[in-house]
Scaffold this motif. Structure first.
Motif, mmCIF file in Angstrom:
data_model
loop_
_atom_site.group_PDB
_atom_site.id
_atom_site.type_symbol
_atom_site.label_atom_id
_atom_site.label_comp_id
_atom_site.label_asym_id
_atom_site.label_seq_id
_atom_site.Cartn_x
_atom_site.Cartn_y
_atom_site.Cartn_z
ATOM 1 N N LEU A 127 0.833 -1.203 0.000
ATOM 2 C CA LEU A 127 0.000 0.000 0.000
ATOM 3 C C LEU A 127 0.867 1.254 0.000
ATOM 4 O O LEU A 127 0.577 2.223 -0.711
ATOM 5 C CB LEU A 127 -0.924 -0.004 1.218
ATOM 6 C CG LEU A 127 -1.826 1.232 1.373
ATOM 7 C CD1 LEU A 127 -2.763 1.374 0.174
ATOM 8 C CD2 LEU A 127 -2.633 1.150 2.672
ATOM 9 N N ALA A 128 1.943 1.229 0.778
ATOM 10 C CA ALA A 128 2.847 2.381 0.837
ATOM 11 C C ALA A 128 3.496 2.632 -0.523
ATOM 12 O O ALA A 128 3.640 3.783 -0.953
ATOM 13 C CB ALA A 128 3.915 2.156 1.901
ATOM 14 N N GLU A 129 3.886 1.571 -1.209
ATOM 15 C CA GLU A 129 4.483 1.714 -2.541
ATOM 16 C C GLU A 129 3.466 2.289 -3.529
ATOM 17 O O GLU A 129 3.800 3.149 -4.357
ATOM 18 C CB GLU A 129 4.980 0.357 -3.035
ATOM 19 C CG GLU A 129 6.193 -0.180 -2.278
ATOM 20 C CD GLU A 129 6.598 -1.559 -2.758
ATOM 21 O OE1 GLU A 129 5.953 -2.059 -3.718
ATOM 22 O OE2 GLU A 129 7.537 -2.144 -2.192
ATOM 23 N N SER A 130 2.244 1.798 -3.428
ATOM 24 C CA SER A 130 1.191 2.282 -4.314
ATOM 25 C C SER A 130 0.917 3.763 -4.067
ATOM 26 O O SER A 130 0.758 4.554 -5.005
ATOM 27 C CB SER A 130 -0.089 1.460 -4.091
ATOM 28 O OG SER A 130 -1.143 1.921 -4.907
ATOM 29 N N GLN A 131 0.886 4.153 -2.794
ATOM 30 C CA GLN A 131 0.652 5.554 -2.449
ATOM 31 C C GLN A 131 1.810 6.433 -2.907
ATOM 32 O O GLN A 131 1.605 7.556 -3.390
ATOM 33 C CB GLN A 131 0.460 5.691 -0.938
ATOM 34 C CG GLN A 131 0.106 7.099 -0.478
ATOM 35 C CD GLN A 131 -1.253 7.547 -0.978
ATOM 36 O OE1 GLN A 131 -2.263 6.900 -0.715
ATOM 37 N NE2 GLN A 131 -1.295 8.662 -1.709
ATOM 38 N N ALA A 132 3.034 5.923 -2.781
ATOM 39 C CA ALA A 132 4.211 6.691 -3.196
ATOM 40 C C ALA A 132 4.200 6.935 -4.701
ATOM 41 O O ALA A 132 4.554 8.027 -5.173
ATOM 42 C CB ALA A 132 5.483 5.954 -2.786
ATOM 43 N N ALA A 133 3.796 5.920 -5.465
ATOM 44 C CA ALA A 133 3.723 6.082 -6.920
ATOM 45 C C ALA A 133 2.671 7.123 -7.290
ATOM 46 O O ALA A 133 2.878 7.966 -8.175
ATOM 47 C CB ALA A 133 3.394 4.737 -7.573
ATOM 48 N N TRP A 134 1.541 7.074 -6.590
ATOM 49 C CA TRP A 134 0.468 8.062 -6.813
ATOM 50 C C TRP A 134 0.964 9.465 -6.484
ATOM 51 O O TRP A 134 0.773 10.408 -7.257
ATOM 52 C CB TRP A 134 -0.737 7.693 -5.961
ATOM 53 C CG TRP A 134 -1.864 8.688 -5.984
ATOM 54 C CD1 TRP A 134 -1.944 9.861 -5.287
ATOM 55 C CD2 TRP A 134 -3.073 8.603 -6.746
ATOM 56 N NE1 TRP A 134 -3.127 10.505 -5.555
ATOM 57 C CE2 TRP A 134 -3.837 9.755 -6.449
ATOM 58 C CE3 TRP A 134 -3.587 7.652 -7.637
ATOM 59 C CZ2 TRP A 134 -5.088 9.986 -7.015
ATOM 60 C CZ3 TRP A 134 -4.838 7.890 -8.201
ATOM 61 C CH2 TRP A 134 -5.571 9.040 -7.895
ATOM 62 N N ASP A 135 1.603 9.611 -5.324
ATOM 63 C CA ASP A 135 2.065 10.929 -4.875
ATOM 64 C C ASP A 135 3.105 11.515 -5.824
ATOM 65 O O ASP A 135 3.104 12.726 -6.090
ATOM 66 C CB ASP A 135 2.651 10.830 -3.465
ATOM 67 C CG ASP A 135 1.594 10.518 -2.413
ATOM 68 O OD1 ASP A 135 0.399 10.703 -2.705
ATOM 69 O OD2 ASP A 135 1.973 10.085 -1.304
ATOM 70 N N ALA A 136 4.001 10.664 -6.331
ATOM 71 C CA ALA A 136 5.050 11.149 -7.227
ATOM 72 C C ALA A 136 4.456 11.686 -8.527
ATOM 73 O O ALA A 136 4.832 12.766 -9.006
ATOM 74 C CB ALA A 136 6.046 10.029 -7.517
ATOM 75 N N LEU A 137 3.522 10.928 -9.102
ATOM 76 C CA LEU A 137 2.900 11.381 -10.347
ATOM 77 C C LEU A 137 1.990 12.579 -10.088
ATOM 78 O O LEU A 137 1.912 13.502 -10.910
ATOM 79 C CB LEU A 137 2.108 10.233 -10.978
ATOM 80 C CG LEU A 137 1.508 10.518 -12.361
ATOM 81 C CD1 LEU A 137 2.586 10.969 -13.339
ATOM 82 C CD2 LEU A 137 0.776 9.288 -12.895
ATOM 83 N N ASP A 138 1.322 12.569 -8.947
ATOM 84 C CA ASP A 138 0.477 13.701 -8.556
ATOM 85 C C ASP A 138 1.304 14.982 -8.527
ATOM 86 O O ASP A 138 0.900 16.018 -9.071
ATOM 87 C CB ASP A 138 -0.130 13.412 -7.181
ATOM 88 C CG ASP A 138 -0.908 14.593 -6.608
ATOM 89 O OD1 ASP A 138 -1.110 15.592 -7.318
ATOM 90 O OD2 ASP A 138 -1.312 14.514 -5.437
ATOM 91 N N GLU A 139 2.465 14.919 -7.908
ATOM 92 C CA GLU A 139 3.329 16.098 -7.809
ATOM 93 C C GLU A 139 3.768 16.570 -9.186
ATOM 94 O O GLU A 139 3.866 17.776 -9.449
ATOM 95 C CB GLU A 139 4.558 15.759 -6.956
ATOM 96 C CG GLU A 139 5.558 16.901 -6.817
ATOM 97 C CD GLU A 139 4.988 18.101 -6.086
ATOM 98 O OE1 GLU A 139 5.485 19.225 -6.323
ATOM 99 O OE2 GLU A 139 4.043 17.928 -5.284
ATOM 100 N N ARG A 140 3.997 15.628 -10.073
ATOM 101 C CA ARG A 140 4.492 15.976 -11.402
ATOM 102 C C ARG A 140 3.410 16.614 -12.274
ATOM 103 O O ARG A 140 3.670 17.597 -12.972
ATOM 104 C CB ARG A 140 5.055 14.727 -12.090
ATOM 105 C CG ARG A 140 5.787 15.050 -13.391
ATOM 106 C CD ARG A 140 6.735 13.945 -13.802
ATOM 107 N NE ARG A 140 6.040 12.762 -14.304
ATOM 108 C CZ ARG A 140 6.022 11.587 -13.687
ATOM 109 N NH1 ARG A 140 6.657 11.432 -12.533
ATOM 110 N NH2 ARG A 140 5.372 10.557 -14.200
ATOM 111 N N ILE A 141 2.190 16.085 -12.217
ATOM 112 C CA ILE A 141 1.153 16.605 -13.117
ATOM 113 C C ILE A 141 0.249 17.640 -12.448
ATOM 114 O O ILE A 141 -0.516 18.330 -13.125
ATOM 115 C CB ILE A 141 0.290 15.465 -13.693
ATOM 116 C CG1 ILE A 141 -0.574 14.813 -12.602
ATOM 117 C CG2 ILE A 141 1.165 14.431 -14.384
ATOM 118 C CD1 ILE A 141 -1.522 13.752 -13.139
#
Length: 218
Positions: A127-141
């Motif tokens: 879950l933490a990995e999934s959230q981190a991937a979401w947060d990283a792309l969120d920050e970018r777009i």
């Protein structure tokens, strides 16, 4: 007479056409008010303050629609790229798989039994990995920034709406402006259920009366 009655049958009162027609007509009235003589620094002679407040509301409403579309587009892109943050876990002793979206859900499903500690820890890591991937792309777009802008736009529109309805209308045009906001903000409501068809017909009545009044003055 029969043709006139048929043209006013409720099912044919389409939302988009009425909104577009009424907004165009109201905007023209705003232009007329702005073109009227101004006594000093005051409002135009004979102008209904409601029209100016409607114009402010309409600008805020357009911003809401703009930011809603942007937020939805970015959310769709996020979900398509990395999926909504979650982890699929097998529920102990039930032999079924469910999606957990929070640490609390994981804890609730696994409980405190020692034999589930390892599986629970692994689920939290995924879950933490999934959230981190979401947060990283969120920050970018800029999804979260767009969502924040959308929320601010909603707040501003609500303020403009309150300003508009706090001001008594002084004309048919002013009443039509208020009714237009109700129809626009209720656009997602079922088109064939009370009171929306009746409200739209009332709006048509006001537009007709307003146009007749303006024609009589010319």
């Amino acid at each position: 007479m029969a043709d006139s009655d048929n043209s006013r049958t409720l099912p044919v009162v389409t939302r988009r056409r009425l909104l577009s027609t009424s907004a165009t007509w109201l905007a023209a009235q705003v232009l007329d008010v702005n073109a009227a003589p101004h006594p000093g620094n005051g409002p135009p002679d004979g102008g209904d303050p409601t029209l100016m407040l409607w114009q402010d509301w309409r600008a805020a409403h357009n911003q809401v629609e703009k930011f809603c579309r942007r937020q939805q587009r970015l959310e769709t892109a996020l979900i398509a790229a990395v999926g909504f943050p979650h982890v699929d876990i097998t529920v102990p002793d039930q032999h079924c798989v469910i999606a957990a979206f929070t640490v609390e859900q994981i804890d609730r499903q696994f409980g405190d039994a020692p034999e589930h500690t390892k599986a629970k820890g692994a689920a939290k890591a995924v879950l933490a990995e999934s959230q981190a991937a979401w947060d990283a792309l969120d920050e970018r777009i800029g999804y979260s920034r767009a969502k924040e802008a959308e929320e601010k736009a909603f707040t501003m529109r609500e303020q403009r709406l309150n300003d508009l309805f706090s001001q008594p209308a002084r004309s048919v045009v002013g009443v039509a402006a208020k009714l237009h906001t109700v129809i626009a903000m209720g656009e997602d409501s079922p088109g064939d259920e009370f009171p929306w068809p009746q409200i739209r017909v009332a709006m048509m009545d006001l537009l007709s009366i307003g146009q007749e009044n303006i024609g009589n003055k010319e």
